[in-house]
Design a protein around this motif. Structure first.
Motif, PDB file in Angstrom:
ATOM      1  N   TYR A  71      78.564  74.856  28.004  1.00  0.00           N
ATOM      2  CA  TYR A  71      77.518  74.411  28.186  1.00  0.00           C
ATOM      3  C   TYR A  71      77.341  73.137  29.176  1.00  0.00           C
ATOM      4  CZ  TYR A  71      73.413  71.901  27.042  1.00  0.00           C
ATOM      5  OH  TYR A  71      71.930  71.180  26.311  1.00  0.00           O
ATOM      6  N   ARG A  72      76.651  73.655  30.078  1.00  0.00           N
ATOM      7  CA  ARG A  72      76.153  72.714  31.660  1.00  0.00           C
ATOM      8  C   ARG A  72      75.858  71.123  30.802  1.00  0.00           C
ATOM      9  NH1 ARG A  72      75.171  74.461  36.775  1.00  0.00           N
ATOM     10  NH2 ARG A  72      75.616  76.175  36.144  1.00  0.00           N
ATOM     11  N   VAL A  73      76.212  70.035  31.300  1.00  0.00           N
ATOM     12  CA  VAL A  73      75.847  68.606  30.665  1.00  0.00           C
ATOM     13  C   VAL A  73      75.193  68.716  31.933  1.00  0.00           C
ATOM     14  CG1 VAL A  73      77.185  69.014  29.048  1.00  0.00           C
ATOM     15  CG2 VAL A  73      77.830  67.875  30.683  1.00  0.00           C
ATOM     16  N   LYS A  74      75.576  68.489  32.781  1.00  0.00           N
ATOM     17  CA  LYS A  74      74.502  67.809  34.305  1.00  0.00           C
ATOM     18  C   LYS A  74      74.929  68.396  35.482  1.00  0.00           C
ATOM     19  CE  LYS A  74      73.030  63.534  36.408  1.00  0.00           C
ATOM     20  NZ  LYS A  74      73.085  61.611  36.242  1.00  0.00           N
ATOM     21  N   ASN A  75      74.417  68.770  36.577  1.00  0.00           N
ATOM     22  CA  ASN A  75      74.096  69.031  37.371  1.00  0.00           C
ATOM     23  C   ASN A  75      75.823  70.433  37.396  1.00  0.00           C
ATOM     24  OD1 ASN A  75      72.493  68.044  39.466  1.00  0.00           O
ATOM     25  ND2 ASN A  75      74.483  65.978  38.991  1.00  0.00           N
ATOM     26  N   ASP A  76      76.506  70.177  37.478  1.00  0.00           N
ATOM     27  CA  ASP A  76      77.607  71.414  37.888  1.00  0.00           C
ATOM     28  C   ASP A  76      78.674  71.026  36.675  1.00  0.00           C
ATOM     29  OD1 ASP A  76      76.543  72.994  40.094  1.00  0.00           O
ATOM     30  OD2 ASP A  76      77.675  71.923  41.498  1.00  0.00           O
ATOM     31  N   TRP A  77      79.042  70.124  35.900  1.00  0.00           N
ATOM     32  CA  TRP A  77      79.911  69.712  35.180  1.00  0.00           C
ATOM     33  C   TRP A  77      79.083  70.621  33.350  1.00  0.00           C
ATOM     34  CZ3 TRP A  77      84.363  67.302  35.634  1.00  0.00           C
ATOM     35  CH2 TRP A  77      84.232  66.720  36.999  1.00  0.00           C
ATOM     36  N   PHE A  78      80.520  70.976  32.774  1.00  0.00           N
ATOM     37  CA  PHE A  78      80.664  72.095  31.824  1.00  0.00           C
ATOM     38  C   PHE A  78      81.472  70.895  30.763  1.00  0.00           C
ATOM     39  CE2 PHE A  78      79.318  74.802  34.587  1.00  0.00           C
ATOM     40  CZ  PHE A  78      78.350  75.515  33.772  1.00  0.00           C
ATOM     41  N   VAL A  79      80.781  70.579  29.115  1.00  0.00           N
ATOM     42  CA  VAL A  79      81.977  70.679  28.410  1.00  0.00           C
ATOM     43  C   VAL A  79      81.689  72.395  27.100  1.00  0.00           C
ATOM     44  CG1 VAL A  79      81.498  68.503  28.718  1.00  0.00           C
ATOM     45  CG2 VAL A  79      80.275  69.752  26.999  1.00  0.00           C
ATOM     46  N   GLY A  80      82.622  72.335  26.737  1.00  0.00           N
ATOM     47  CA  GLY A  80      82.986  73.185  25.755  1.00  0.00           C
ATOM     48  C   GLY A  80      83.632  73.994  25.201  1.00  0.00           C
ATOM     49  N   ALA A  81      84.192  74.595  24.257  1.00  0.00           N
ATOM     50  CA  ALA A  81      85.469  74.938  23.331  1.00  0.00           C
ATOM     51  C   ALA A  81      86.112  76.422  23.811  1.00  0.00           C
ATOM     52  CB  ALA A  81      84.990  74.510  22.198  1.00  0.00           C
ATOM     53  N   GLN A  82      87.413  76.432  23.457  1.00  0.00           N
ATOM     54  CA  GLN A  82      88.090  77.672  23.610  1.00  0.00           C
ATOM     55  C   GLN A  82      88.691  77.798  22.062  1.00  0.00           C
ATOM     56  OE1 GLN A  82      89.909  77.421  27.237  1.00  0.00           O
ATOM     57  NE2 GLN A  82      91.115  76.537  26.355  1.00  0.00           N
ATOM     58  N   VAL A  83      88.953  79.103  21.736  1.00  0.00           N
ATOM     59  CA  VAL A  83      89.897  79.715  20.646  1.00  0.00           C
ATOM     60  C   VAL A  83      90.804  81.309  20.723  1.00  0.00           C
ATOM     61  CG1 VAL A  83      88.229  81.307  19.888  1.00  0.00           C
ATOM     62  CG2 VAL A  83      89.897  80.315  18.794  1.00  0.00           C
TER      63      VAL A  83
END
Length: 179
Positions: A71-83
């Motif tokens: 998920y894009r949080v700001k500009n080119d930064w993302f946070v997320g999850a993986q399985v």
């Protein structure tokens, strides 16, 4: 750009592997999803297994599912999850082959895990970048309670920076192949 694909391979040893993958983004690249599924049977026929002088015939059975959401949080930064879920089994094609593999502890493994991702992506083109940089910091916590045979953690950090060289120039090796 989104990319979807299917792959299959069959060999002269009657081994088969199939895969399906997807990499897509939506809502103006606010969300990114990557998924891969792999399944197959790999048949091995050894005349001299591990230098022991003993012939062995085995089958490796692989099943794996991998998914990542960003998920894009700001500009080119993302946070997320993986399985991830993996089941890799090694079985002998005869009871003697199976006994030898068991004696050596080569029976395969199961692993399932969840993790978090911090990701930066400023590349101009994801598959053939000329400029930008990528930072990928993630972990996967493999747990028996998820689908594993052991509890362990994996941490990964990756940084890549891209810049162009000239206008449309390519480097060639001695055989004339372009890089």
């Amino acid at each position: 750009l989104s990319m979807f694909g299917v792959g299959a391979q069959y060999t002269s040893t009657d081994s088969t592997i199939g895969s399906v993958f997807a990499r897509t983004s939506f809502a103006g690249d606010q969300h990114r999803v990557t998924a891969i599924a792999i399944s197959g049977v790999i048949k091995n026929d050894y005349d001299d297994f591990l230098g022991s002088g003993v012939p062995l015939k085995s089958e490796d059975h692989i099943r794996s599912l991998v998914g990542r959401y960003l998920y894009r949080v700001k500009n080119d930064w993302f946070v997320g999850a993986q399985v991830i879920s993996t089941n890799y089994q090694i079985v002998g094609q005869s009871s003697l082959d199976d006994d030898l593999l068991g004696l050596l502890g080569l029976t395969g493994f199961k692993a399932g895990g969840l993790g978090l991702v911090l990701y930066h992506d400023s590349r101009d083109v994801q598959d053939a970048p000329k400029r930008g940089w990528v930072f990928n910091l993630n972990n996967i916590a493999y747990r028996q309670s998820i689908e594993g045979s052991n509890n362990f953690d994996v941490y990964r950090a990756d940084y890549r920076h891209f810049w162009s060289h000239g206008e449309g120039h390519r480097l060639y090796d001695t055989d004339g192949r372009a890089y």
